[in-house]
Design a protein around this motif. Structure first.
Motif, short mmCIF file in Angstrom:
data_model
loop_
_atom_site.label_atom_id
_atom_site.label_comp_id
_atom_site.label_asym_id
_atom_site.label_seq_id
_atom_site.Cartn_x
_atom_site.Cartn_y
_atom_site.Cartn_z
N GLY A 5 76.73 44.98 47.83
CA GLY A 5 75.75 45.13 48.91
C GLY A 5 76.33 46.05 49.97
O GLY A 5 77.14 46.92 49.66
N PHE A 6 75.92 45.84 51.23
CA PHE A 6 76.43 46.61 52.36
C PHE A 6 76.89 45.65 53.44
O PHE A 6 76.10 44.83 53.92
N TRP A 7 78.14 45.77 53.87
CA TRP A 7 78.59 44.98 55.02
C TRP A 7 77.81 45.37 56.26
O TRP A 7 77.56 46.55 56.49
N ILE A 8 77.43 44.35 57.05
CA ILE A 8 76.90 44.56 58.40
C ILE A 8 77.83 43.83 59.37
O ILE A 8 78.76 43.12 58.94
N GLY A 9 77.61 43.99 60.67
CA GLY A 9 78.61 43.56 61.65
C GLY A 9 78.58 42.10 62.06
O GLY A 9 79.09 41.77 63.13
N ARG A 13 85.10 43.78 48.48
CA ARG A 13 85.07 45.20 48.78
C ARG A 13 83.72 45.78 48.37
O ARG A 13 83.30 45.62 47.22
N MET A 14 83.05 46.44 49.32
CA MET A 14 81.73 46.99 49.02
C MET A 14 81.38 48.12 49.98
O MET A 14 82.19 48.47 50.86
N SER A 15 80.20 48.68 49.82
CA SER A 15 79.69 49.68 50.76
C SER A 15 79.45 49.04 52.12
O SER A 15 79.46 47.81 52.25
N PHE A 16 79.21 49.86 53.13
CA PHE A 16 78.97 49.31 54.46
C PHE A 16 78.20 50.30 55.32
O PHE A 16 78.01 51.46 54.94
#
Ligand SMILES: [Ca+2]
Ligand SMILES: [Ca+2]
Ligand SMILES: [Ca+2]
Length: 168
Positions: A88-92, A149-152
């Protein structure tokens, strides 16, 4: 992330003056007074992702409204085809300090808006303290192990936003 990667990224996205500009740097997408960078080809854990964003004078994205979420989710879906392996994508968002109390890393404020997928956050195995846009949930939000570990996604506030804040 290796030093070579960092230097390469700095070459792609020069740091000096980024936060002082009123235009988004090349490669970033503008929405209102923010610029967004979808980092697809560098898989980092949550902490590294935030550090990476800070190198670019930004932070992991803070999603405050349904309108901002709709934009980020749509862009995430579009970019997700570029790296189908990413979880997925990391968000804050994180609840690492107080379990179940979700805060944004940029402002330190509690979530006032959220778009969790059904059943989430579930703190699976008592070990999920970082928020992502979850591929398997059509990029609704999920809590995930922070060392995954992933996109962000980075968000950079343009100068107008800083003036607005300072002016208050
Ligand atoms: Ca935001
Ligand atoms: Ca948690
Ligand atoms: Ca979860």
């Amino acid at each position: 992330m290796s030093l070579a990667d960092t230097l390469f990224i700095q070459f792609l996205y020069p740091i000096p003056g980024v936060a002082l500009q009123s235009q988004c740097p090349n490669g970033w997408t503008r929405r209102e007074n923010s610029c967004y960078l979808f980092v697809i080809h560098v898989a980092n854990d949550w902490t590294e992702s935030e550090f990476f964003c800070q190198l670019l004078h930004s932070n992991l994205v803070e999603i405050e409204t349904s309108e901002e979420n709709a934009f980020v989710q749509k862009e995430a879906i579009r970019h997700s085809f570029e790296n189908r392996d990413s979880h997925g994508f990391w968000i804050g968002g994180t609840d690492a300090i107080n379990e179940g109390e979700w805060t944004w890393v940029t402002s330190g404020s509690n979530f006032t808006y959220s778009n969790w997928a059904p059943r989430f956050p579930d703190d699976y195995r008592g070990n999920e303290d970082c928020a992502e846009l979850h591929r398997d949930s059509h990029f609704l939000w999920n809590d995930e192990k922070c060392d995954h570990r992933m996109s962000f996604i980075c968000e950079l506030a343009l100068r107008e936003t800083y003036s607005t804040i300072i002016g208050k």
